[in-house]
Write a protein that holds these residues in place. Sequence first.
Motif, PDB file in Angstrom:
ATOM      1  N   ASP A 183       0.860  -1.177   0.000  1.00 16.09           N
ATOM      2  CA  ASP A 183       0.000   0.000   0.000  1.00 16.09           C
ATOM      3  C   ASP A 183       0.901   1.234   0.000  1.00 16.09           C
ATOM      4  N   LEU A 194      -5.481   5.378  -6.390  1.00 12.95           N
ATOM      5  CA  LEU A 194      -6.122   5.323  -5.081  1.00 12.95           C
ATOM      6  C   LEU A 194      -6.367   3.842  -4.778  1.00 12.95           C
ATOM      7  N   SER A 195      -6.342   3.512  -3.490  1.00 13.27           N
ATOM      8  CA  SER A 195      -6.371   2.103  -3.094  1.00 13.27           C
ATOM      9  C   SER A 195      -7.504   1.274  -3.713  1.00 13.27           C
ATOM     10  N   ASN A 238     -12.766   5.655  -3.122  1.00 14.63           N
ATOM     11  CA  ASN A 238     -12.836   5.000  -1.807  1.00 14.63           C
ATOM     12  C   ASN A 238     -14.042   5.442  -0.994  1.00 14.63           C
ATOM     13  N   LYS A 240      -4.911  -6.449   3.226  1.00 19.66           N
ATOM     14  CA  LYS A 240      -5.814  -5.324   2.936  1.00 19.66           C
ATOM     15  C   LYS A 240      -6.719  -5.647   1.743  1.00 19.66           C
ATOM     16  N   HIS A 276     -10.156  -3.507   1.278  1.00 20.94           N
ATOM     17  CA  HIS A 276     -10.554  -2.118   1.053  1.00 20.94           C
ATOM     18  C   HIS A 276     -11.602  -1.914  -0.029  1.00 20.94           C
ATOM     19  N   HIS A 314       1.431   2.415   4.291  1.00 17.19           N
ATOM     20  CA  HIS A 314       0.391   3.447   4.324  1.00 17.19           C
ATOM     21  C   HIS A 314       0.551   4.385   5.527  1.00 17.19           C
ATOM     22  N   ARG A 315       0.037   5.576   5.390  1.00 16.38           N
ATOM     23  CA  ARG A 315      -0.070   6.541   6.472  1.00 16.38           C
ATOM     24  C   ARG A 315      -0.707   5.900   7.713  1.00 16.38           C
ATOM     25  N   TYR A 361      -0.228  13.478  14.479  1.00 15.87           N
ATOM     26  CA  TYR A 361      -0.700  12.222  13.887  1.00 15.87           C
ATOM     27  C   TYR A 361       0.319  11.634  12.907  1.00 15.87           C
ATOM     28  N   ASP A 401      -0.341  -0.600  -4.696  1.00 17.35           N
ATOM     29  CA  ASP A 401      -1.638  -0.171  -5.241  1.00 17.35           C
ATOM     30  C   ASP A 401      -1.533   1.165  -5.978  1.00 17.35           C
ATOM     31  N   GLN A 402      -0.451   1.875  -5.766  1.00 17.73           N
ATOM     32  CA  GLN A 402      -0.106   3.091  -6.529  1.00 17.73           C
ATOM     33  C   GLN A 402       1.229   3.592  -6.033  1.00 17.73           C
ATOM     34  N   ASP A 428       1.175  11.602  -0.101  1.00 18.72           N
ATOM     35  CA  ASP A 428      -0.042  11.069  -0.749  1.00 18.72           C
ATOM     36  C   ASP A 428       0.141  10.875  -2.276  1.00 18.72           C
ATOM     37  N   LYS A 429      -0.969  10.741  -2.976  1.00 17.82           N
ATOM     38  CA  LYS A 429      -0.926  10.241  -4.372  1.00 17.82           C
ATOM     39  C   LYS A 429      -2.000  10.924  -5.210  1.00 17.82           C
ATOM     40  N   ARG A 430      -2.907  10.193  -5.855  1.00 13.80           N
ATOM     41  CA  ARG A 430      -4.093  10.706  -6.554  1.00 13.80           C
ATOM     42  C   ARG A 430      -3.830  11.376  -7.895  1.00 13.80           C
ATOM     43  N   GLU A 454     -10.852  14.038   1.090  1.00 11.06           N
ATOM     44  CA  GLU A 454      -9.583  14.246   1.783  1.00 11.06           C
ATOM     45  C   GLU A 454      -8.488  14.562   0.746  1.00 11.06           C
ATOM     46  N   HIS A 455      -7.637  15.482   1.030  1.00 16.97           N
ATOM     47  CA  HIS A 455      -6.515  15.918   0.190  1.00 16.97           C
ATOM     48  C   HIS A 455      -6.911  16.755  -1.027  1.00 16.97           C
TER      49      HIS A 455
HETATM   50  C1  SGN Z   1      -6.698   7.616   4.571  1.00 17.18           C
HETATM   51  C2  SGN Z   1      -5.545   8.611   4.810  1.00 17.18           C
HETATM   52  C3  SGN Z   1      -5.318   9.464   3.565  1.00 17.18           C
HETATM   53  C4  SGN Z   1      -5.224   8.615   2.310  1.00 17.18           C
HETATM   54  C5  SGN Z   1      -6.459   7.747   2.192  1.00 17.18           C
HETATM   55  C6  SGN Z   1      -6.514   6.870   0.988  1.00 17.18           C
HETATM   56  N1  SGN Z   1      -5.821   9.460   5.936  1.00 17.18           N
HETATM   57  O1  SGN Z   1      -7.931   8.278   4.552  1.00 17.18           O
HETATM   58  O2  SGN Z   1      -4.159  10.233   3.750  1.00 17.18           O
HETATM   59  O3  SGN Z   1      -5.086   9.410   1.168  1.00 17.18           O
HETATM   60  O4  SGN Z   1      -6.519   6.917   3.359  1.00 17.18           O
HETATM   61  O5  SGN Z   1      -5.406   6.023   0.907  1.00 17.18           O
HETATM   62  S1  SGN Z   1      -5.659   8.885   7.440  1.00 17.18           S
HETATM   63  O6  SGN Z   1      -5.795  10.058   8.324  1.00 17.18           O
HETATM   64  O7  SGN Z   1      -6.694   7.913   7.698  1.00 17.18           O
HETATM   65  O8  SGN Z   1      -4.333   8.295   7.587  1.00 17.18           O
HETATM   66  S2  SGN Z   1      -5.537   4.666   0.129  1.00 17.18           S
HETATM   67  O9  SGN Z   1      -4.188   4.230  -0.195  1.00 17.18           O
HETATM   68  O10 SGN Z   1      -6.196   3.728   0.994  1.00 17.18           O
HETATM   69  O11 SGN Z   1      -6.298   4.960  -1.065  1.00 17.18           O
END
Ligand code: SGN
Length: 507
Positions: A30, A69-70, A91, A119, A121, A191-192, A242, A341-342, A353-355, A437-438
Amino acid sequence: MKAFSLLPVLSLAVQATAQQRPNIVYIMTDDHTAQMMSCYGNSPVPTPNLDRIANEGVLFSESFVANSLSGPSRACMLTGKHSHKNGFTNNEHGTFDGSQQTMPKLLQKAGYQTALIGKWHLVSQPTGFNHYEILIGQGEYYNPTFLHQDGKSSVEEGYCTDVITDKSIKWLEQRDKEKPFILFVHHKACHRNWLPPMKYLREYEDVTFPLPDNFWDDYEGRQAAKEQQMNIASNHDMDLIYDNKVYLPGDSSRLSSAYLAYANRLDAESRQTYWQFYDSLSRDFYKSKPTGKALTEYKYQRFMRDYAKVTRSLDDNVGRLMDYLRTEGLLDNTLVVYTSDQGFYMGEHGWFDKRFMYEESMRTPLVMRLPDGYKRRGQIDEMVQNIDYAPTFLQMAGVPIPEDMQGQSLVPLLQEEKGPRKWRDALYYHFYEYPAEHMVKRHYGIRTERYKLIHFYNDIDTWELYDLQEDPSEMHNLYGHPDYKKIQKKLHKKLNELRKEYQADEG
Ligand code: SGN
Ligand code: CA
């Protein structure tokens, strides 16, 4: 862009392999981006186990997703179709229609054992799998909860990347060994918000990562790029607590409930180690209290370090899974795929991030170790996309590729030293998740070997054109530039053709 028909393009050697029906291990992470994978060059952290897959097999230098995006990316992979055809465009509002045709279902029907660990999703329950154990939504790094096929869930002790690898090996051990299999290993890493394993908590702390050249981008001539919310500099977009794990020591009221919920999943001992480490970092931060550009650079270093720790454990675990396959004698007849996934921004344009359809996030790493009979080795430079995986796996398994799949089987590229002369010359891309978001605006576009044309729409109507040869970092929007008039016209024509061919919706 028709899928290659099955038998005429197969060499005798590959036909034999198809009869033996290779196994497939599909490892997808991810948000792991090619800039952080050493076989792609220039990575500030080494990934020896991932590099080994590439060194023993092939590396796709021009690998892309159709929607960065995921969920959408996963849906493209499973169906071999663009988002507007598989229905999972974003998403936030999507539920994958699990009754539709998917590659795992077709393989299962043809006698493959199919399994998915990690994952998912896609909101709806997975279909087409003999076995699955999935994370709920984004899942958790520490002691993650898994959802099982019987609808029950369980908390599994350990670090997510280790647990997913353990579960994958366990399934391989218990599988029906008379049948070929496809195993999807879907990691949460990287991932974040990049929570590191205790083992590597202190790794990379003495490394200062170089800033990308365009870190201080001012987005001139690019309105959508200017109006996104994925800036490392902004505390709204990248949160000091965070994301960077820096807080006023002793003032736990500053810790968001989301962050606490993730970090405090650790057992008591690890939790103490964790908070000690970040407490001490936070104290140091408040001693010097950087502001302005220094603060942004500080946040960048923290982001890079935690991402690197998560990646290190990911690489270890891929090595562990490969060792298992090797020891069990499975490698000769198994296709191993490693991808994400990206892609992701590691500070390019000042972002995480990405997108966007810009390079770092439209790209995704792709390396493969090939089963016997597939002769190609080294770098493959044809443009490939994640809609190509489904037809590739089907063809390798000797299953006819359905007419309505939009991807192109990669098998011809994997056969000989030199790939086929005839290949696609343009890719289609479409991102839908806005407002969200973003705040990356909706856009679609076309990428050829040298140029990119993008249309941002919805609450904006702007076009962007890039000459990737002259401007690989996509800093200069050439749309409307007199020198590019002819090229622009050609790209518009090509984009229209591609949208027609893919029966793309009106975006
Ligand atoms: C969460 C993250 C975003 C991220 C999306 C999509 N925020 O919402 O930063 O862009 O997922 O990511 S968080 O506060 O929850 O960490 S994806 O890879 O799953 O598409
Ligand atoms: Ca992702």
